[in-house]
Each structure stands twice: as structure tokens, then as C-alpha cells.
Design a protein around this motif. Structure first.
Motif, PDB file in Angstrom:
ATOM      1  N   ASP A  39       0.836  -1.209   0.000  1.00  0.00           N
ATOM      2  CA  ASP A  39       0.000   0.000   0.000  1.00  0.00           C
ATOM      3  C   ASP A  39       0.869   1.256   0.000  1.00  0.00           C
ATOM      4  OD1 ASP A  39      -2.152  -1.688   0.084  1.00  0.00           O
ATOM      5  OD2 ASP A  39      -2.904  -1.004   2.034  1.00  0.00           O
ATOM      6  N   GLY A  43       1.217   3.965  -2.799  1.00  0.00           N
ATOM      7  CA  GLY A  43       0.770   5.283  -2.354  1.00  0.00           C
ATOM      8  C   GLY A  43       1.787   6.353  -2.723  1.00  0.00           C
ATOM      9  N   PHE A  46       1.728   6.841  -6.587  1.00  0.00           N
ATOM     10  CA  PHE A  46       0.538   7.490  -7.135  1.00  0.00           C
ATOM     11  C   PHE A  46       0.133   8.744  -6.365  1.00  0.00           C
ATOM     12  CE2 PHE A  46       0.335   3.464  -9.272  1.00  0.00           C
ATOM     13  CZ  PHE A  46      -0.277   3.747 -10.478  1.00  0.00           C
ATOM     14  N   VAL A  50      -3.542   4.297  -1.482  1.00  0.00           N
ATOM     15  CA  VAL A  50      -3.862   3.204  -2.402  1.00  0.00           C
ATOM     16  C   VAL A  50      -4.057   1.924  -1.590  1.00  0.00           C
ATOM     17  CG1 VAL A  50      -2.966   1.742  -4.267  1.00  0.00           C
ATOM     18  CG2 VAL A  50      -2.517   4.212  -4.294  1.00  0.00           C
ATOM     19  N   ALA A  52      -3.663  -1.937  -2.250  1.00  0.00           N
ATOM     20  CA  ALA A  52      -3.016  -2.763  -3.275  1.00  0.00           C
ATOM     21  C   ALA A  52      -3.036  -4.238  -2.893  1.00  0.00           C
ATOM     22  CB  ALA A  52      -1.582  -2.306  -3.487  1.00  0.00           C
ATOM     23  N   TRP A 189      -6.206   7.959 -11.135  1.00  0.00           N
ATOM     24  CA  TRP A 189      -7.237   8.446 -10.206  1.00  0.00           C
ATOM     25  C   TRP A 189      -7.580   9.922 -10.444  1.00  0.00           C
ATOM     26  CZ3 TRP A 189      -6.085  12.293  -6.627  1.00  0.00           C
ATOM     27  CH2 TRP A 189      -4.721  12.541  -6.385  1.00  0.00           C
ATOM     28  N   LEU A 212      -4.865  -2.359  -7.909  1.00  0.00           N
ATOM     29  CA  LEU A 212      -4.885  -1.146  -7.082  1.00  0.00           C
ATOM     30  C   LEU A 212      -6.264  -0.515  -7.064  1.00  0.00           C
ATOM     31  CD1 LEU A 212      -1.643   0.581  -8.478  1.00  0.00           C
ATOM     32  CD2 LEU A 212      -1.832  -1.243  -6.768  1.00  0.00           C
ATOM     33  N   PHE A 214      -8.242   3.056  -5.848  1.00  0.00           N
ATOM     34  CA  PHE A 214      -8.071   4.461  -5.467  1.00  0.00           C
ATOM     35  C   PHE A 214      -9.383   5.009  -4.918  1.00  0.00           C
ATOM     36  CE2 PHE A 214      -5.601   3.815  -9.478  1.00  0.00           C
ATOM     37  CZ  PHE A 214      -4.327   3.929  -8.968  1.00  0.00           C
ATOM     38  N   ARG A 218     -11.897   2.819  -1.770  1.00  0.00           N
ATOM     39  CA  ARG A 218     -10.828   1.859  -2.039  1.00  0.00           C
ATOM     40  C   ARG A 218     -10.747   0.761  -0.974  1.00  0.00           C
ATOM     41  NH1 ARG A 218      -8.592   5.938   0.472  1.00  0.00           N
ATOM     42  NH2 ARG A 218      -7.124   5.499   2.151  1.00  0.00           N
TER      43      ARG A 218
END
Lengths: 339, 339, 339, 339
Positions: A39, A43, A46, A50, A52, A189, A212, A214, A218
Motif C-alpha cells: 500500500d 501510495g 501514485f 492506495v 493494493a 485516479w 490497485l 483508489f 478503495r
């Protein structure tokens, strides 16, 4: 030299090293220290929280994502040549318990807002017709085309206004981002994408893709996805080996470096054969007109690739190549035209 | 020293070596040279033609096998503590599209012919009741008990006379064979087993179990299983890495050597604590009475394991151990009784 | 005289009259004037807003209710002799896409709070085990026993505290209410029931049962149920004939009058054979010890019924009977004991 | 006068009489004397052994047929405007557990051999693509067009050579046969049809359609269909009322007489408005160009019908009409053109 598929390549060394580093005792399933870092790693990549999960394959990532976005009685708007339509033996129908794919046309396997909006407008709001509940796009597409952040956002806006989940099949997401040069967030996202299948295997991994989620839902969706993962036999008992590969890809930028190399190789080949291209080359795939004798001539020089119907061929580059290493094929392609 | 689970262990070196040896270019999915060798390798091991597939996990192997043996409206006779009942989040229901598990009691998680026959006799032959269509047993069982060839054959005969498919969950099949000292054939197809989940991961592998079909219908069932494998996202794009691990296990007897080591470790511990055993120790698991203070005392000596309800514990040995290496725990167990 | 089943009886005249009255042109599916009255009719009967749908059968009503209360990876706590477990050929598994039934024992096919609580407490909160998501009970039960409002409320409280949906199979709900003399509300939504299968066919109808949703989520669930109804082929093109039957039952108290008559007939028979009863007689079913010669003697007098295993029989009374009309059987039963 | 749909009409008197005649005590489900006559009644009508089941609706008949002809991983070739594609909320996906519909274009909602053959030829014979396993056509089609025996046989030959099951949705089968004037056998099993949904409700029935299986596999398929019928909640507890309706339709030729009347009414209207027809009128549906003012003018004369998109309308005739009874609408249509 082989250009069959990016599935055919060996592992990139850092991935193999990560597997070796994970080869010690730890808790089973996803209770290990590597899985626990996913995660945060995504994170960071991105620039947003997130959720994951690792899963075995892209088909599993796509299908589990869709099962979390679309009810059994819903429909999934997608391109008629999308992998989920033509190459997964109905896996989305299996995981969603019979949701309907709603295939649409579009150049280069790309969906356009107009075509999607028209399809949605044609659905009667009664119980007799399947209601659309999700949109799924592939970036880079099955023809190696790339959606820009604006193009994704336009579809994301339609998804938002119609209350549809928005999924991106990113089997070659790295190649798309390498082409765009944007932040991963911009084409996902921030453009309205709820779930992303983040591909690793075609990009140098051995086994394991990342799914994943978002946005505000999430955690709820990931919790459901974990049920589907177990229920579909994808909760590996030694998950640390998958998590370690994925972390090796994303924690140090390997994912982007590998994709950039593959894209560069594809560009070098594209420049050598512009007149033959069936689609603009944006990622790591070339589709080109090639007669049977020409194909035979290239194969005689030990360049392997798949035919793409009659008179055409598909050439796929990969992480282990670059502009220089594919020069022999580039030269051979040039010779076909200017022999 | 850890005794949590045989899932927690590293890979055995030959498996890691096999992965490295498979790390070169080859065709994707199951089109590679390693996958092509599976049928023959298992055919040699089982002394009969075998159709073999690699899948990601034991849950997938069990579920795909059951989907090939039981229709959605059918029932699967099994033990109430079987892994398919209590530890797969309903995966069999997912893959079979809603088939009913028919759980039965039995000492040591073993099914007996009488209990099975009685259950089958109670089913009315009308469309209102779910007809049994398959029997599934686990060997070695979830309590480390082993079915003998005669015990399996007795159930196989019931399956044959009632027209039921017969599946064996062999997550610890190697441990069972190591205990029995019989030919793998004797406790499987010669005893009526149609499909076997052949475990590798608990026995030193990284990822990938084998699903085996025996008998005249093996090819038809395997062809269907290949559809389920793809449809459930288990057809890895670089399947050669799974095939190579499985071949490393079975082509040189590694599977049996590893299991024998784990079993020997378990026997050494069993001898050290006979008075506490909740089940006879036949494979690589011990279930023993252990008070909270006793458990704490062992953990204080850095022996880790799971509690098994109040006043009991489960200790699992693995391929990397043997009688000598677990001597410290054996001694610690003796001290509990004869401190 | 036939006591096989309340399924075997003709229609009660007001239902046939309602069918004739509905025999004119109107909109198809559920767009007619009769279907439009269902919510209000049941709202009046249950003293609360209700979302009501007609479906073909009790199996459909039960299964659609469960599909709205339990996800595919969830479990449904129920009695091991419940109709959904033993007489629907796995329909709940079909409609829920593989949810697991969690059968429990209990006298008279009744669930008790202790047994339910114990089962729930045994489920580990991880993804390996199926989480309970719903409780389903049958009132009156498959053995003609009736849950009181307090007994239902005790289970409803468990459902509430564990976040489980609560379904009641009311194939013989009318018989239960006739026995209890309570308000329908008291034994349903006031006791925590979210969804009720309200039976009509066994009580004098031809085709069509009602599926009712109560409480704050009733509209969302009913909207989903309408999808399942269409998707499972239960949205009749001339639904008005079903709606008219159901309205004839509930708008003038016919449902209760019919059930009261059937119950009275059952009580008259119970008084004639108290020593033989296997279960207290509360609704319209009797289960009694009856030897083969005794059964033959009754059949020789043209009383028909089903055997219930060896040495026992099931006698079912129906809306067309009452204490007087079943006197001949009552006398015959007395003669067995006091010949 | 209403021309909305043949779903909106009352029952034809012989059907209501049959319901009344069946209103007496008999065995439940399909154990009654009427259900027992179905196979023979349809065997006579189709001049071949038939296995027949009643189900609730056409959607159920279609879906159960497809579930018996196509595995979950298979595909069903059909027209893109078929009822199974656009008006069943994904029911085929529900009953088949996720089989893929393969929609194709064709004038008048008719499939042509060339289009079907081309679609089949495009499927790669690997596990990545969904294999076609069935063809489904509608006769009469959703646009009131009729397949001739030769046209059906041409598709039947493709099904045979590709090993596909062949299903016909006959919601308006009677109208098709009335138009063709052929033997029912000629346009079904003699042309390769394996399963037929034989419609009754649109043709004067109340509830209940017949699902028919032909050919050597009919008994196996019907046995499986009976499982699906129960499992999907379609095994009515008083099935005799459905069987009696169906027998009333087929035992005395009522099905054909009713359809002939509806077709004659449609022809009378077609002759009145030839210039406006969007499709040739062969059964009991007219699709015609009609401006909003024209539609308003007709409705002002109390002729009701559905718009069919902008500038068009659908007019459906039914069993209770004939050429004379629809003369007022015919005149009104003429006046639109020659006012």
C-alpha cells in the motif's frame, strides 16, 4: 532475435534478486513483511492513498476489479478488441457471475466519449435491460495506443455522471506512462479511475500483478477483492515472493526504466518502417503490413514474431531491449523497402 | 525455531535452481518446454497415463478438480473439517457455480465408508434434493492422519458404484506417501481416485501446485480444467517457472525426500510427547495438549507455533528439518513432562 | 380423503374469482393495476411500509431474498432440515452465486439463539473462512412448529449485533400467525426480520408467492430483487394474474381464515392421536408414529398420506378442511389405539 | 383498441376452461396427470419423440435451454437484437453461469449462414478465446420476420458441422408456423433444432411456456433441465395448472388457430399501410414509420401502441383479433396517407 511477446522474456535481474532476498522464513499468505509494504509503495508512486493486492495474473486482476465494480446483473462498457473481451475465455463473466460485456468499436482499440455516451443513452431504464455499471479501458491498448490524461478524464467524467465504476487494464501501464511522461496519478485516479490492473510480468517480472484501488471506496472494495482473491484460488501461501517482485518494480523506478527501454526499441523499429505501420507506435508493440515473402525473409534472418492475420505482423519489444539492440531488425526492415 | 506452518519456509535449493534454469526466453503461458514435460513426468511417477496442469494454489487445484467432477446442481461428499469446507472461503462453490458441500464427521478428519454410504442412502432420487456427484478426501488429512490404499479403495468403490467422481486433496500427498511407503499409484488411481491435487509449495516450492487427472476420462477432464484455469485467471503468462519447480520436485524424487525429512522431524517430536498427542502423528503435523503456561514456556525458548483452541497447539514440521534439527524442541517438550 | 400435502389442493374460490376478475386487458409484466396495489396491501397488513414482489414459487422467494441479503462469499445460518437446505436442489447456491449454507441442529427444525451464537463465534475473522452474512428461519417450520415473537426477536437481536440479514421462509406463515394469534408485524419486522417469503399457494392459491422487504433498506433491496426476478425468469408477462391472487388472499383476511381452518383440522387430528405425535402440533402438519400395518389400515379406508421414514407418517391438512371434515380420519386414528 | 403487446391480452376461453378443469386435487409439482401428458402431446404435434417441460416464462425457457446446450466457458451465437441479448437482463448469463453471448447483425433480426460462419471462423482454437457452443435464433423474430425451414436448416447444418447446440426462441413460434403453413417439425428438429421455447402466453395463455427437447440427447438434456427448473425456482407446486393450459393450446390446434387470427389481423393492417412498413409483415407485429402528429392522431382515436424510437411505432396484434376486428385501425391508417 525474438519479438513474439513480452511474456516470453526472462526476468529482469533486480526481480530475480528480490525473489532470492525474500527466500527466508516469514508468515504465509499475505501476512509477510513484503506484502505489508505494498500500500505504501503504491501510495508513494501514485501520490494518494492506495489499497493494493497482488494476484497471479492480469486476467485475475482485471476480473477481480470488475467483480468489485459491477453486480452480476450489470454491464461493463469496453472496447470490442479489449483483452477482457477476446483473450480471457470469459473470465469477467466468471468472476462477476454473469455480468454482460458491452463491446464498442474505436480506432486503435481506444474508446471515445461519444461512442460510450451513445451506448449508455440507448439503454432503457427498466429491469428488462442490462444497466451499465462499469467502464473498462486498456492503457496502453491492445494495439499499443496510449490514452492521454485528458482522454481518460473525459471517460472518467462519463463514468462519474452515470455512476459507473471505472477500471483500467494496465498490463502495459508502464509503457503508457513512459510514453506520456506524466505522473502515474494524472492518467489514473486524477482522471477518475477507481481500479487499476498494474502489470509487472510483461515488464520483467515472473509471476504477480498488482490490483490497485483508489479513492474513498478503495478500502471497502479492496476488502471485497481480498475475498474474491481467496475464493478464486489466488491467495498464494507464499505471497512474499510475489510482493517482493512487485516492490522491486515500483520502489526504485525499475518499472518505468524497463518500459522506457522497450518503448525506445519499438520507436527505433517504427522509424525503420514508417510506411508499413497499421497503428502509430506509442508503447512497445508494432503492427505492420508484411507480405508472406517478407515475413519469411525476416524469419530467415532469425527474427521471430507472430503473423497478425494475412499480410500483417505483430512485433513486440521488451524490457531487455533498447534502440541499439534491435538495430539488426531495424536494418532488416529498412532493407525490405529499400533493399 | 518456527513450527507455524510448512507455508512459512524458504524454497528448497533445487527448486530455486530450477527457477534460475528456466529463466530464459521461451513461449508464454503453457507453451514452453517445461510445461510440455509434465504429463510424462507424472506418468512415470504414477505408472499410468496422466494429464497434468500447473495451477497457482491448492485451493485452485481443488476447486478446478471439483468443477470438472461435479455439476452446479450436484453435491460433494467431504469431511466437515476438510480444507475445502473450512479454509477456502467457499472457493468450491465459486468454481462449481454453487454445488453443495456435504460435510460428514469422522475421526482425524478421515471419512469412513459407512458414514459416506449412509449419507448417500439418505438422498431421495428426485429433483428436490441435491444429488451427490463427487467425493473429496484429503491425504494426509488436516489432522495429519493418512488414508491407507485400502481405506481409499473402499471409498473409491463407493464412488464407482454410485457414479461419483473421486478427488483427493494432496496438499500433503508427499507426506502421506512417505508415511505409507507405497507406490503413489496404490493410494490414488489404483484405489479409484480420478483427480489429485498434488502439493508442492508446502513441500519446498515457491508457487505452483499440480492438478492431475487419471483414468479414461482424464483427457476430457483436463481439457475442461484448462478452460477453468484460464477462466479463473490461473494461466500464468510465464508458466515455465511453475512447471520447472514442479519438475524439480518430481523428476528426481525430491518431493519424497523432502516429505520424509519433515515426517521424521514430526516423529521425533511425537516420541518426545506421546502423552499429549490429540491425534496419532503420521505426517508432518502434531496436535497436542498444551496449557497456556506450557505454551508460554516453549515460546520463551523461541519455539513458535499456533495455538489450536484453548489448551492445545499445532506444531508443523517441514522439508528443511529432520529428527536432529528439531531435537531442541523435542527436549523442551520432554522437559515439560519430566522437567 | 387426501392428506398428502397442502400443495395438492384445489384453489379456494375467492382466488379463482380474482383470476377471472383480472382476465382483461392491462399492461404486461408488473405494470398492471393489481401489481401496483401490493405494497399498500401488505403495508396495511404489516402496519409498516413494505416493498412487495410476486414471484413464481417459494423457492424463488427464498432464494431471491437470500441473494439480496448475502454476498457470494458469505454464509447463511439456517436449520439443517430447512427447506432451503434439503428441498430446493441448491437453489440458494444458484441465486447467491455460491454462498454457503451453514446448517445447524435444533428440535422441531427450530434454531435457538445459543446454537446460532456458538456457530457465529467459531468463525475466524480472516479471508480463509466464510463469514456469516444472513440468518434464515422457517415459520411455521418444516415440522409444523411455530416460532413465537420472542423467539424470533432473540434471533433478530443476534442478526442485528452481527450485522446479518434476517430472512423468514413463510411458506406456512399464515398457519404460524393463526396459531400465535399475534399481529403479523410482531413475528416479523418488529422482531428484526428483513425479508419474508409470504406463502399463498399452500394456502389456497394457484401460482405466486409474495416476497416482502421491511425496514430502511427495503427499497434498495426490492430494487435489486426486481433484477433477480427478471434475471431468473420470474417476471411473468401477465403478472396481473399473480398479483390478483395475492391481493385476494391478503386484502380481506382470507389468508388467515384459510390457515385457521387448516390448523383447526390439524388440532382435531392431534387430539385423536396424542400418544403418537413426534412433534407438538401447532400449524397444519402432524408427524406421528405409525406402523406399516396401521398405515395400511388407514389407507384401506381411503386416507392418503406420505410415510415419514420407517414407522412414521406425515399428515398435512389444508384450507379446504376443518375439524368436522377431518372427523373420519380422527375416528380412524382413535380406533388404532382403542380399536 | 390496444395494440401494445400480445402480453396485454386476456386469456383465450379454452385456456381458462382448462384451468378450471384442472382445479381439483392431484399430486404436486409435475407429478399430476396433465404434466404426464406433455411429452405425448408435443410428440404428436412434432411427429417425433419430445421431452417437454413447463416453465414460468419465455426467459426461463430460453435460459434453461441454453444452460443445457452451452457450458459456462462457451459462447452463444445469436442476433444482436435477440430477446436474450436485449430484454432478459442477462438471464442467459445467469443460467449458464457466465457463458458469452456472441451477437451478430442481420436484417429483420435474422441470422444468415454467412455471418454466422464468418464469426465462427474468427475464433482461435485456444483456451484464451471463448469457443462457440450454441446458436440461438428467434422464430418469428423480434421484428416479426419468419425463418423458413430452409433458412433454419442452413443454420442447423452449421451447428451440426461445428458441434454446436441449436436453440430456437419460439415466443411467437405459432405465428411463424401459421405464416409458413409447414409442419412444426419442418422448421425445428428436421432443420437441426435441438431445443425449442414453445410460447403460449402471448398466444392466449396465462402463465407457462413449454421447453421442448428433440433428438437423441433429448432425455439427458431434459433431465438436466429439470434440475435447472427446480434450482431456479420454476418447479411450481401446483404445476397441473400450467400443464393444463399448455395442453389446451396444443391438443386441439388452438395454438395455430389463435396465431392465424393474430397474423390475419396484422396482414389487414399491413395492407392498409404498405408504404410505411419498416419490415415485411409475416407474423403479428408491424413496425412502421409514423410521425409524432400521426401517432397522436391515432391515439386520439383510441388506438394505443408503443413508439419505436423517433418517427416510428410498433403495432402488435393478438389472438383475440382478426382482419375484421382491426378494420377500424386499418381505416385510420389509410386515412393517414389518403386522408
Amino acid at each position: 532475435m525474438h519479438f513474439f511477446s513480452d511474456n516470453a522474456t526472462p526476468l529482469c535481474p533486480p526481480v530475480m534478486a528480490a525473489i532470492a532476498a525474500a527466500d527466508r522464513e516469514d508468515h504465509g499468505y499475505d501476512g509477510d513483511q513484503w506484502s505489508a509494504r505494498l500500500d505504501a509503495a503504491f501510495g508513494d508512486l501514485f501520490e494518494t492513498p492506495v489499497s493494493a493486492l497482488w494476484v497471479a495474473t492480469g486476467t485475475a486482476a482485471n476480473s477481480i476489479a470488475l467483480a468489485c465494480l459491477c453486480p452480476p446483473y450489470g454491464g461493463i462498457v469496453c472496447h470490442e478488441e479489449a483483452h477482457i473481451v477476446v483473450d480471457e475465455c470469459g473470465a469477467p463473466g466468471f468472476f462477476t457471475h454473469g455480468a454482460s460485456l458491452m463491446p464498442l468499436p474505436g480506432e486503435g482499440a481506444k474508446l471515445t466519449p461519444d461512442v460510450v455516451a451513445e451506448r449508455l443513452a440507448a439503454i432503457r431504464p427498466d429491469v428488462h435491460q442490462v444497466p451499465a455499471r462499469a467502464i473498462s479501458i486498456t492503457n496502453a491498448t491492445e494495439y499499443g495506443r496510449v490514452y492521454t490524461p485528458d482522454e481518460v478524464a473525459a471517460l472518467g467524467e462519463i463514468a462519474r455522471t452515470h455512476g459507473l465504476g471505472f477500471h483500467m487494464d494496465g498490463a502495459r501501464f508502464a509503457n503508457a506512462v513512459a510514453f506520456l511522461g506524466c505522473a502515474p496519478a494524472d492518467v489514473t485516479w486524477r482522471a477518475g479511475v477507481d481500479a487499476l490492473s498494474f502489470g509487472c510480468v510483461k515488464n520483467g517480472g515472473m509471476v504477480g500483478e498488482a490490483l490497485l484501488f483508489f479513492g474513498p471506496e478503495r478500502e471497502r472494495r479492496a476488502a471485497e477483492a481480498m475475498r474474491w482473491r481467496k475464493r478464486s484460488g489466488h491467495l498464494f501461501s507464499k505471497g512474499r515472493y510475489l510482493a517482493a517482485q512487485i516492490l522491486a518494480m515500483v520502489e526504485d523506478g525499475l518499472w518505468l526504466a524497463n518500459a522506457s527501454a522497450a518503448n525506445a526499441a519499438a520507436q527505433a523499429l517504427a522509424e525503420a518502417t514508417t510506411g508499413r505501420l497499421l497503428h502509430p507506435v506509442e508503447a512497445n508493440e508494432l503492427f505492420l503490413r508484411l507480405s508472406a515473402p517478407e515475413a519469411a525473409a525476416l524469419r530467415a534472418q532469425e527474427f521471430d514474431f507472430y503473423d497478425w492475420g494475412a499480410g500483417a505482423a505483430r512485433i513486440v519489444t521488451n524490457w531487455s531491449q533498447d534502440a541499439d539492440s534491435v538495430a539488426p531488425l531495424a536494418d532488416a526492415l529498412r532493407r525490405l523497402d529499400h533493399g
